[in-house]
Design an enzyme around this catalytic site. Structure first.
Site, PDB file in Angstrom:
ATOM      1  N   HIS A  62       0.844  -1.195   0.000  1.00 17.98           N
ATOM      2  CA  HIS A  62       0.000   0.000   0.000  1.00 17.98           C
ATOM      3  C   HIS A  62       0.880   1.247   0.000  1.00 17.98           C
ATOM      4  CE1 HIS A  62       0.858  -0.559   4.243  1.00 17.98           C
ATOM      5  NE2 HIS A  62       0.247   0.565   4.568  1.00 17.98           N
ATOM      6  N   HIS A  64       1.297   3.837   1.974  1.00 22.83           N
ATOM      7  CA  HIS A  64       1.816   4.545   3.156  1.00 22.83           C
ATOM      8  C   HIS A  64       3.342   4.626   3.073  1.00 22.83           C
ATOM      9  CE1 HIS A  64      -1.971   4.070   5.875  1.00 22.83           C
ATOM     10  NE2 HIS A  64      -1.924   5.244   5.289  1.00 22.83           N
ATOM     11  N   ASP A  66       5.819   4.369   5.058  1.00 19.12           N
ATOM     12  CA  ASP A  66       6.746   3.386   5.651  1.00 19.12           C
ATOM     13  C   ASP A  66       6.857   2.118   4.801  1.00 19.12           C
ATOM     14  OD1 ASP A  66       4.061   2.911   6.512  1.00 19.12           O
ATOM     15  OD2 ASP A  66       4.757   1.647   8.155  1.00 19.12           O
ATOM     16  N   HIS A  67       6.123   2.084   3.679  1.00 19.59           N
ATOM     17  CA  HIS A  67       6.209   0.930   2.784  1.00 19.59           C
ATOM     18  C   HIS A  67       6.754   1.286   1.402  1.00 19.59           C
ATOM     19  CE1 HIS A  67       3.865  -1.770   5.484  1.00 19.59           C
ATOM     20  NE2 HIS A  67       3.594  -0.576   5.998  1.00 19.59           N
ATOM     21  N   HIS A 139      -7.415  -1.879   5.790  1.00 15.98           N
ATOM     22  CA  HIS A 139      -6.528  -0.856   6.338  1.00 15.98           C
ATOM     23  C   HIS A 139      -7.139   0.509   6.018  1.00 15.98           C
ATOM     24  CE1 HIS A 139      -2.850   0.566   7.986  1.00 15.98           C
ATOM     25  NE2 HIS A 139      -2.268   0.929   6.856  1.00 15.98           N
ATOM     26  N   ASP A 210      -0.526  -3.794   5.610  1.00 17.09           N
ATOM     27  CA  ASP A 210      -1.019  -3.515   6.944  1.00 17.09           C
ATOM     28  C   ASP A 210      -2.499  -3.852   6.966  1.00 17.09           C
ATOM     29  OD1 ASP A 210       1.483  -2.404   7.313  1.00 17.09           O
ATOM     30  OD2 ASP A 210       0.794  -0.361   7.490  1.00 17.09           O
ATOM     31  N   HIS A 268       6.343  -5.577  11.748  1.00 12.62           N
ATOM     32  CA  HIS A 268       5.669  -4.275  11.740  1.00 12.62           C
ATOM     33  C   HIS A 268       5.243  -3.889  13.160  1.00 12.62           C
ATOM     34  CE1 HIS A 268       2.694  -1.182  10.433  1.00 12.62           C
ATOM     35  NE2 HIS A 268       3.440  -1.097   9.336  1.00 12.62           N
TER      36      HIS A 268
HETATM   37 ZN   LIG Z   1       2.892   0.341   7.818  1.00 10.16          ZN
HETATM   38 ZN   LIG Z   2      -0.206   1.462   6.526  1.00  8.76          ZN
END
Ligand SMILES: [Zn+2]
Ligand SMILES: [Zn+2]
Length: 310
Positions: A62, A64, A66-67, A139, A210, A268
């Protein structure tokens, strides 16, 4: 199949954990597939045993940060390193536009080394040895879990026995190896299956992050050898998990149990469970193990070789 965790923290990196990325090394070919590419993933690769020049496919769950914040840097470096081979990137809507905008405003030429595929639930990619499927998880933004299925392989061909039967080497050996029945010039019929050992059953890995607890994750992880599932929060913090649509350790364990997987690896983790705090990662491990005993906690550079099925 070898799994290496390059980042195991949620949201932000910590001193000991980077943000999400998992590398999968495939035995049949000198290829590495990445799952997510949080900021700093290329640095983590440099510190690992993995050759970034072998990265051939990247699957993004996805959008976000942090990915995905490590994607453009990793792609740029791989271009400067002169890696000529193409990289296929799979992910949700917006990924292609995001990469194009990053490239445009940093005057970077993506050339035609990169192909971005927008994924939809179902089959994402298939080749002789592997198939990759995805499912929509639950998510705050559209997030996809992936499963990687290795196809069954015919058993080992007994070349000595074939020679002993007086079968002349040549293209027929190829057919026999696949278990086919052939007719020799002298009229004898030879069943290839009798010259092959037990077929080797393919393995399966599922990657779910997530997400809060959801049926799609269970479906995706059905009978997997390894389920990599997020566990951002401890059970005690489940209210936060429902609010932010993340999982607790107990949710991850329930998915593993209901899907009938062999091994659960949780990742995570929220930085709030750092050593010295009231709740620590060991507590998350205990919570999960009370539901699904075969649970491990991932840490950066943890490598897990998926055992062969018998
Ligand atoms: Zn994440
Ligand atoms: Zn996320």
């Amino acid at each position: 199949m070898k799994i290496t965790f390059l980042g195991t923290s949620s949201g932000v990196p910590t001193r000991s954990r980077n943000v999400s990325s998992v590398a999968l090394r495939l035995p049949q070919k000198a290829e590495v597939w990445l799952f997510d590419c949080g900021e700093g993933t290329q640095h983590q690769l440099l510190r690992s045993e993995i050759k970034s020049s072998q990265i051939r496919r990247i699957f993004i769950t996805h959008m976000h940060g942090d990915h995905i914040f490590g994607l453009i840097g990793a792609i740029a470096s791989s271009g400067l390193a002169g890696n000529a081979h193409k990289i296929d990137i799979y992910g949700p809507a917006g990924l292609s536009e995001y990469l194009q905008a990053c490239a445009k405003y940093s005057y970077m030429n993506l050339g035609n080394r990169l192909k971005v595929h927008r994924v939809e639930p179902g089959l994402v990619y298939e080749e002789d040895n592997f198939a990759v499927h995805c499912q929509l998880l639950k998510h705050r933004v559209p997030a996809y879990g992936y499963s990687i299925t290795e196809k069954d392989r015919p058993g080992k061909f007994d070349i000595e026995q074939a020679k002993a039967l007086g079968i002349p080497p040549g293209p027929v050996y190829g057919k026999l190896k696949l278990g086919e029945t052939i007719t020799l010039e002298d009229g004898r019929q030879i069943n290839g299956q009798k010259l092959c050992g037990e077929p080797e059953e393919g393995r399966k890995v599922a990657y779910c992050t997530d997400t809060v607890f959801c049926d799609a994750a269970i479906e995706l992880a059905q009978d997997a050898d390894v389920l990599i599932h997020e566990a951002t929060f401890a059970h005690q913090d489940s209210e936060m998990a429902f609010e932010r649509l993340h999982s607790t350790s107990t949710m991850a364990a329930q998915v593993a149990l209901l899907a009938g997987v062999k091994q659960l690896i949780m990742t995570h983790f929220s930085p709030r469970y750092a050593p010295g705090n009231t709740l620590q990662l060991d507590d998350l491990k205990k919570e999960a193990r009370s539901i699904f005993p075969n649970t491990k906690l991932a840490y950066d550079f943890f490598t897990y070789e998926v055992p062969r099925r018998r």
